[in-house]
Write a protein that holds these residues in place. Structure first.
Motif, PDB file in Angstrom:
ATOM      1  N   TYR A  80       0.774  -1.226  -0.033  1.00 37.08           N
ATOM      2  CA  TYR A  80      -0.084  -0.061  -0.042  1.00 37.08           C
ATOM      3  C   TYR A  80       0.801   1.233  -0.021  1.00 37.08           C
ATOM      4  O   TYR A  80       0.593   2.116  -0.529  1.00 37.08           O
ATOM      5  N   GLN A  89      -4.411   6.204  -4.848  1.00 34.31           N
ATOM      6  CA  GLN A  89      -5.397   6.197  -3.794  1.00 34.31           C
ATOM      7  C   GLN A  89      -5.917   7.887  -3.784  1.00 34.31           C
ATOM      8  O   GLN A  89      -7.197   8.066  -3.715  1.00 34.31           O
ATOM      9  N   SER A  94      -9.855   8.409  -2.294  1.00 31.50           N
ATOM     10  CA  SER A  94      -9.794   7.526  -1.121  1.00 31.50           C
ATOM     11  C   SER A  94      -9.377   8.396   0.007  1.00 31.50           C
ATOM     12  O   SER A  94      -8.200   9.112  -0.151  1.00 31.50           O
ATOM     13  N   TYR A  96      -6.876   8.585   3.689  1.00 26.59           N
ATOM     14  CA  TYR A  96      -5.715   8.071   4.130  1.00 26.59           C
ATOM     15  C   TYR A  96      -5.704   8.269   5.667  1.00 26.59           C
ATOM     16  O   TYR A  96      -5.890   9.152   6.181  1.00 26.59           O
ATOM     17  N   TYR A 112       0.212  11.214  -2.640  1.00 22.48           N
ATOM     18  CA  TYR A 112      -1.212  11.055  -2.568  1.00 22.48           C
ATOM     19  C   TYR A 112      -1.797  12.483  -2.622  1.00 22.48           C
ATOM     20  O   TYR A 112      -2.911  12.519  -3.220  1.00 22.48           O
TER      21      TYR A 112
END
Length: 212
Positions: A80, A89, A94, A96, A112
């Motif tokens: 990941y 992500q 998404s 974190y 990210y």
């Protein structure tokens, strides 16, 4: 434009766990805690996920194998916590949960955040497009209603009271058309601004991550 971006950020905020069980009866009874730990790590779940599994399995008399779970979770986290997945992500919107070790976060978090910035501006474009399509749909609907009421007004045999009610409704529908056209113009402006912002952000960030 600020409202659109703020809405997009709000929609993609921290996702709360639902009340649904995290593991089924079969999964609890099989007891593949190593596999479950790896999957949770690879999905970026926080360690509290194990507590959720314990609650789900308690009703079946099953207790998690913590050592197997934790060891495999670490392996999953290594999958990941990469910059490639960080960008992915973020692009997906998404959340974190701070699960990566500091050394891994140094690569994960910037990627990210770049992905997240792209997601936000693309959501702003999507919101503006949706608002524009909604306004256009309302215009078409109200224009059809206006045509129908004007035809109704031309019918023979109507009383003065009936004609006045129809005229009142015609005035209302014309006002609704004006409102929808105003909304459409605003949505067009928002869409233009959102598209410009998206091009700027994607232009600055996109080349760092290859084809996506």
């Amino acid at each position: 434009m600020k409202v659109l971006i703020a809405a997009a950020v709000a929609v993609t905020g921290v996702v709360l766990l639902s009340g649904c069980a995290t593991m089924s009866e079969d999964q609890c009874l099989v007891g593949d805690w190593g596999g479950q730990g790896w999957r949770d790590g690879a999905a970026g779940h926080q360690i509290s996920r194990l507590d959720d599994h314990a609650k789900a399995c308690a009703k079946y008399g099953v207790t998690p194998n913590m050592s197997a779970y934790m060891a495999s979770r670490e392996d999953g986290l290594r999958t990941y916590c990469t910059w490639e997945n960080g960008f992915r992500q973020g692009r997906q919107g998404s959340s974190y949960g701070g699960v990566c070790a500091p050394a891994e976060e140094r690569d994960f978090l910037p990627a990210y955040e770049d992905g997240r910035r792209i997601y936000v501006v693309e959501q702003a474009v999507s919101s503006a497009e949706s608002a524009l399509n909604s306004a256009i749909s309302r215009i078409d609907d109200r224009e059809d209603k206006l045509d129908a009421k004007e035809r109704e007004l031309r019918q023979d045999g109507l009383t003065d009271e009936q004609r006045e009610r129809i005229r009142d409704r015609i005035r209302e529908v014309r006002g609704e058309i004006r409102d929808a056209r105003r909304d459409a113009r605003q949505a067009e402006d928002d869409l233009r601004h959102a598209e410009v912002e998206a091009r700027l952000v994607i232009g600055m960030i996109g080349g760092r991550y290859g084809v996506w």
